[in-house]
Design a protein around this motif. Structure first.
Motif, PDB file in Angstrom:
ATOM      1  N   ALA A   6      -9.925  -5.189   3.384  1.00 43.77           N
ATOM      2  CA  ALA A   6     -10.154  -4.521   2.097  1.00 43.77           C
ATOM      3  C   ALA A   6      -9.296  -5.093   0.965  1.00 43.77           C
ATOM      4  N   GLY A   7      -8.110  -5.650   1.313  1.00 44.60           N
ATOM      5  CA  GLY A   7      -7.210  -6.158   0.277  1.00 44.60           C
ATOM      6  C   GLY A   7      -7.806  -7.273  -0.561  1.00 44.60           C
ATOM      7  N   THR A  10      -9.658  -5.604  -3.519  1.00 44.13           N
ATOM      8  CA  THR A  10      -8.984  -4.660  -4.411  1.00 44.13           C
ATOM      9  C   THR A  10      -8.907  -5.198  -5.833  1.00 44.13           C
ATOM     10  N   GLU A  11      -8.816  -6.528  -5.968  1.00 42.16           N
ATOM     11  CA  GLU A  11      -8.783  -7.108  -7.325  1.00 42.16           C
ATOM     12  C   GLU A  11     -10.168  -7.095  -7.986  1.00 42.16           C
ATOM     13  N   PHE A  17      -8.169   1.081   2.172  1.00 38.91           N
ATOM     14  CA  PHE A  17      -8.164   2.307   2.978  1.00 38.91           C
ATOM     15  C   PHE A  17      -6.765   2.877   3.142  1.00 38.91           C
ATOM     16  N   ARG A  18      -5.796   1.961   3.368  1.00 38.35           N
ATOM     17  CA  ARG A  18      -4.417   2.403   3.597  1.00 38.35           C
ATOM     18  C   ARG A  18      -3.562   2.026   2.389  1.00 38.35           C
ATOM     19  N   TRP A  24      -7.853   6.555   2.527  1.00 31.33           N
ATOM     20  CA  TRP A  24      -7.447   7.514   3.571  1.00 31.33           C
ATOM     21  C   TRP A  24      -6.270   8.389   3.143  1.00 31.33           C
ATOM     22  N   GLN A  83     -13.981  -7.589   7.666  1.00 27.63           N
ATOM     23  CA  GLN A  83     -14.106  -6.171   8.029  1.00 27.63           C
ATOM     24  C   GLN A  83     -14.755  -5.401   6.889  1.00 27.63           C
ATOM     25  N   HIS A 101     -17.957  -4.950  10.471  1.00 27.68           N
ATOM     26  CA  HIS A 101     -18.192  -3.512  10.287  1.00 27.68           C
ATOM     27  C   HIS A 101     -19.496  -3.213   9.555  1.00 27.68           C
ATOM     28  N   PHE A 143     -15.676   4.860  12.984  1.00 28.70           N
ATOM     29  CA  PHE A 143     -14.662   5.061  14.027  1.00 28.70           C
ATOM     30  C   PHE A 143     -15.343   5.645  15.261  1.00 28.70           C
ATOM     31  N   THR A 170      -5.653  -7.692   5.050  1.00 28.66           N
ATOM     32  CA  THR A 170      -5.902  -6.671   6.073  1.00 28.66           C
ATOM     33  C   THR A 170      -4.583  -6.141   6.619  1.00 28.66           C
ATOM     34  N   SER A 171      -4.559  -4.811   6.868  1.00 20.91           N
ATOM     35  CA  SER A 171      -3.351  -4.206   7.431  1.00 20.91           C
ATOM     36  C   SER A 171      -3.214  -4.570   8.921  1.00 20.91           C
ATOM     37  N   ASN A 195      -0.899 -11.572   2.043  1.00 21.88           N
ATOM     38  CA  ASN A 195      -0.830 -10.122   1.855  1.00 21.88           C
ATOM     39  C   ASN A 195       0.441  -9.807   1.056  1.00 21.88           C
ATOM     40  N   PRO A 196       0.383  -8.903   0.096  1.00 23.20           N
ATOM     41  CA  PRO A 196       1.616  -8.556  -0.626  1.00 23.20           C
ATOM     42  C   PRO A 196       2.625  -7.846   0.271  1.00 23.20           C
ATOM     43  N   ALA A 213      -4.350 -11.975  -2.961  1.00 23.28           N
ATOM     44  CA  ALA A 213      -5.345 -12.961  -2.528  1.00 23.28           C
ATOM     45  C   ALA A 213      -5.926 -13.717  -3.721  1.00 23.28           C
TER      46      ALA A 213
HETATM   47  P1  OAD Z   1      -6.476  -1.585   4.788  1.00 20.26           P
HETATM   48  O1  OAD Z   1      -6.709  -0.659   3.639  1.00 20.26           O
HETATM   49  O2  OAD Z   1      -6.006  -0.991   6.066  1.00 20.26           O
HETATM   50  O3  OAD Z   1      -5.429  -2.708   4.380  1.00 20.26           O
HETATM   51  C1  OAD Z   1      -5.532  -3.402   3.176  1.00 20.26           C
HETATM   52  C2  OAD Z   1      -4.476  -4.478   3.163  1.00 20.26           C
HETATM   53  O4  OAD Z   1      -4.661  -5.248   1.992  1.00 20.26           O
HETATM   54  C3  OAD Z   1      -3.043  -3.950   3.138  1.00 20.26           C
HETATM   55  O5  OAD Z   1      -2.271  -4.617   4.138  1.00 20.26           O
HETATM   56  C4  OAD Z   1      -2.538  -4.325   1.738  1.00 20.26           C
HETATM   57  O6  OAD Z   1      -1.151  -4.657   1.714  1.00 20.26           O
HETATM   58  C5  OAD Z   1      -3.389  -5.552   1.442  1.00 20.26           C
HETATM   59  N1  OAD Z   1      -3.611  -5.836   0.012  1.00 20.26           N
HETATM   60  C6  OAD Z   1      -3.631  -4.994  -1.046  1.00 20.26           C
HETATM   61  N2  OAD Z   1      -3.892  -5.648  -2.179  1.00 20.26           N
HETATM   62  C7  OAD Z   1      -4.055  -6.958  -1.850  1.00 20.26           C
HETATM   63  C8  OAD Z   1      -4.340  -8.144  -2.590  1.00 20.26           C
HETATM   64  N3  OAD Z   1      -4.522  -8.129  -3.917  1.00 20.26           N
HETATM   65  N4  OAD Z   1      -4.421  -9.317  -1.906  1.00 20.26           N
HETATM   66  C9  OAD Z   1      -4.223  -9.361  -0.559  1.00 20.26           C
HETATM   67  N5  OAD Z   1      -3.948  -8.274   0.174  1.00 20.26           N
HETATM   68  C10 OAD Z   1      -3.866  -7.088  -0.451  1.00 20.26           C
HETATM   69  O7  OAD Z   1      -7.836  -2.414   4.978  1.00 20.26           O
HETATM   70  P2  OAD Z   1      -8.400  -3.138   6.289  1.00 20.26           P
HETATM   71  O8  OAD Z   1      -7.316  -3.836   7.014  1.00 20.26           O
HETATM   72  O9  OAD Z   1      -9.578  -3.915   5.843  1.00 20.26           O
HETATM   73  O10 OAD Z   1     -12.908   0.457   8.929  1.00 20.26           O
HETATM   74  O11 OAD Z   1      -8.892  -1.891   7.123  1.00 20.26           O
HETATM   75  C11 OAD Z   1      -9.547  -2.120   8.317  1.00 20.26           C
HETATM   76  C12 OAD Z   1     -10.596  -1.075   8.556  1.00 20.26           C
HETATM   77  O12 OAD Z   1     -10.025   0.234   8.437  1.00 20.26           O
HETATM   78  C13 OAD Z   1     -11.721  -1.049   7.537  1.00 20.26           C
HETATM   79  O13 OAD Z   1     -12.714  -2.006   7.801  1.00 20.26           O
HETATM   80  C14 OAD Z   1     -12.236   0.342   7.662  1.00 20.26           C
HETATM   81  C15 OAD Z   1     -10.906   1.060   7.639  1.00 20.26           C
HETATM   82  O14 OAD Z   1     -10.872   2.329   8.099  1.00 20.26           O
HETATM   83  C16 OAD Z   1     -13.841   1.375   9.135  1.00 20.26           C
HETATM   84  O15 OAD Z   1     -14.221   2.139   8.253  1.00 20.26           O
HETATM   85  C17 OAD Z   1     -14.386   1.360  10.516  1.00 20.26           C
END
Ligand code: OAD
Length: 224
Positions: A6-7, A10-11, A17-18, A24, A83, A101, A143, A170-171, A195-196, A213
């Protein structure tokens, strides 16, 4: 090869999500992103997905998505595993893409299984209906549901064999997606994390680039 989360979006204005402003924080996944939640209250789940579809429809790919699309053009063997369900990689031009996903623009019938793309925003009615009369659900993985086996298996195999894996935005806490990065680590592949913030993958990455990113990818994905 790249694995994104998701990161990277975001831009573009799509929330993660986290983290402090993650979805969340405000919403509970068990109310909105599970098959049980959908069975209980399909209209509630659809209202949330409709809101997210509207946010995504108003967004555009950013320099991070565009850099990965350019990388694929320069290196045809490049594979992108994401994802994300927002479709922004495809909009940026990525074609060799595995959406672990699913995709928020796909609708699937819970009765007959027919799946089709529908980009209507807002959706009418809610919940939408299939021609067979069944309720349509978002074509995403929730999930408690398995990631499609062939997509996951191909991604794991590619991770074990790649020269270099970029892990972007990704987290790295949701499995089996995070396992794609760990498969590359285990097999001694070079892994660059962008990742930041630190993640559970950070100690295992070959290189960790702390930053956005959209700022870093255009600088490292050059075509020469
Ligand atoms: P998360 O929301 O868990 O993590 C987003 C990550 O992006 C974090 O580690 C941030 O530090 C990073 N981030 C934020 N801004 C950024 C930027 N400008 N450049 C680079 N990184 C940045 O998202 P996911 O890891 O994608 O699944 O979450 C995995 C899954 O959990 C999703 O696919 C979704 C969610 O629940 C389902 O819904 C099944």
């Amino acid at each position: 090869m790249a694995l994104t989360g998701a990161g990277i979006s975001t831009e573009s204005g799509v929330p993660t999500f986290r983290g402090a402003e993650g979805l969340w924080r405000t919403y509970r996944p068990e109310d909105l992103a599970t098959p049980e939640a959908f069975r209980r209250d399909p209209a509630l789940v659809w209202e949330w997905y409709d809101w997210r579809r509207a946010k995504i429809a108003a967004s555009r790919p950013n320099p991070g998505h565009e850099a990965l699309a350019r990388l694929e053009n320069a290196k045809p063997c490049f594979t992108l595993v994401t994802q994300n369900v927002d479709g922004l990689h495809r909009l940026a031009g990525s074609r060799n893409l595995r959406e672990l996903h699913g995709c928020i623009w796909n609708l699937r019938c819970v009765d007959c299984g027919e799946e089709r793309e529908d980009r209507t925003v807002p959706l009418q009615p809610i919940p939408p209906r299939c021609a067979c009369g069944g309720i349509l659900r978002p074509g995403v993985v929730w999930f408690g549901e398995p990631v499609p086996m062939e997509v996951l298996q191909a991604s794991m195999e590619e991770a074990r064999a790649c020269d270099l894996l970029l892990v972007v935005g990704t987290s790295a806490v949701v499995y089996p997606a995070a396992g794609v990065a760990h498969a590359a680590v285990q097999d001694g592949r070079s892994v660059i994390e962008i990742n930041p913030d630190e993640t559970p993958l950070t100690p295992h990455a070959t290189v960790s680039l702390r930053g956005r990113a959209g700022a870093i990818l255009p600088r490292i994905c050059t075509s020469h």
